[in-house]
Design a protein around this motif. Sequence first.
Motif, PDB file in Angstrom:
ATOM      1  N   GLU A   1       0.854  -1.187   0.000  1.00  0.00           N
ATOM      2  CA  GLU A   1       0.000   0.000   0.000  1.00  0.00           C
ATOM      3  C   GLU A   1       0.889   1.235   0.000  1.00  0.00           C
ATOM      4  O   GLU A   1       1.059   1.896   1.022  1.00  0.00           O
ATOM      5  N   PRO A   2       1.446   1.555  -1.167  1.00  0.00           N
ATOM      6  CA  PRO A   2       2.396   2.672  -1.205  1.00  0.00           C
ATOM      7  C   PRO A   2       1.760   3.995  -0.783  1.00  0.00           C
ATOM      8  O   PRO A   2       2.452   4.888  -0.318  1.00  0.00           O
ATOM      9  N   LEU A   3       0.444   4.127  -0.984  1.00  0.00           N
ATOM     10  CA  LEU A   3      -0.196   5.387  -0.598  1.00  0.00           C
ATOM     11  C   LEU A   3      -0.750   5.325   0.832  1.00  0.00           C
ATOM     12  O   LEU A   3      -1.394   6.269   1.286  1.00  0.00           O
ATOM     13  N   GLY A   4      -0.530   4.193   1.486  1.00  0.00           N
ATOM     14  CA  GLY A   4      -0.959   4.095   2.876  1.00  0.00           C
ATOM     15  C   GLY A   4      -2.458   4.107   3.069  1.00  0.00           C
ATOM     16  O   GLY A   4      -2.946   4.414   4.138  1.00  0.00           O
ATOM     17  N   ALA A   5      -3.193   3.783   1.998  1.00  0.00           N
ATOM     18  CA  ALA A   5      -4.647   3.775   2.116  1.00  0.00           C
ATOM     19  C   ALA A   5      -5.172   2.487   1.512  1.00  0.00           C
ATOM     20  O   ALA A   5      -4.583   1.959   0.568  1.00  0.00           O
TER      21      ALA A   5
END
Lengths: 324, 127
Positions: free
Chosen positions: A19-23
């Motif tokens: 989850e590179p965008l942390g979402a």
Amino acid sequence: MEANDAATQTTGSWNGGNEPLGASYGKMMMWFFIMSDALTFSGFLGAYGLMRFKFIDSWPIADQVFTHVPFIHGNYPMYYVAFMTFVLIFSSVTMVLAVDAGHHLKKAKVAFYMLLTIVGGLIFLGSQAWEWTHFISGENGAIQLQDGKIVQFVNADGHQVKLEDFAAAKSDERVQHSSSKGLWYVSEVALPPVSLEQVINGFKAHPDLQLRLEKIDSKTKEKVLVSHQDADKYLAEAKQVVIGANLHVNEYGKTLFGDFFFFITGFHGFHVFSGILINIIIFFNVIVGTYEKRGHYEMVEKVGLYWHFVDLVWVFVFTFFYLV
Amino acid sequence: MGHEHKLSIFRGFVTFKSNTQKIWGVLIFLSIITGVEVALGIIKPEVLTSNSFLYMKILNWIFIILTLVKAYYIAWDFMHLRDEKSGLRRSVVWTGLFLIAYLSFILLVEGNYIHDIYKEGFIKWEF
């Protein structure tokens, strides 16, 4: 060896699960939906801006259109729409409080704040319904000239005067054509309460009245007034009495103004409506404990994003329809 | 889910003790801005309506800037963009801002052009 590979694969950069965008997927997609919806709204508001710039010296002045507050008579521009804005911002606050309570897994609090949010949305929607009703049924009335322009009537102080207040007594006894009175397959919409002839005769009998044109004076930024003796030229061109607003004509001025009002506030109102529906569904899910079993309240956060977006759009609609 | 919230607004000028407190603080701030907008809209100070900057009344500049300020705090604090990773924040905000600014620019310039043709051109017709 194979088991080892599988273990490294799930943690590798290109093997999914990151989850590179942390979402989460759902939250990220909600954000991208919101972005595309923002582009849709900006397209509508941009089209409004295009038409407004095209008719920059004859566009209706919002203060002279939205002047009413429920239950109170008189001229109070802006107050009601400011109240609507505040209701929507406040419902955004209860929504974000619900999200915050969700992070602490407090089910009762989430449900309570969701309920407040739904109530806030309903108040907003009701206010908008009132605003629309008032806009459609009209207030003072005006006449439309052959070239489509709207002419309003003002008294010596520059305040708009209602057609019925000065129109002459009825001269012609034309009645509404209903199917029971004439051809059984032909009928017409209700006649305006005063005829064009009555309005023109009434105007001539009241020397204190003036005409207010669509045109805006470039220096004073006010609508151009035509004195009583110069009015004949305009009255000779009169085509029909206009009371209220529809998609073809409205008493406030440019037809496009009414069209954009209906379309943009209507599209926004539809967003509020669907937001309330989604909030209600999530509210019941909270009540029955769906998210408690799931262990997190991310769904509340996702609908919260949508709800805040609806608020965000209203902030812009408020500015471009009522302020600027 | 232990969520970390950044509790400072105005570049650290105001720091709240909890997320709930921050929410109420932002509400007060947004209400004040709305109040200012409504007051200016009703009073319409002569100085602000008769002078213009870059072809627009100063009053309208104030309205639009205040709107953007409101939008910023709704997105950053209510929608928690402040707490998201910068990648998510930028992919949403920069894309949106660029496209909206571009679209508005094109449409408003075009609207102004049509107005000028109406006003100064020899040919008049309904577009």
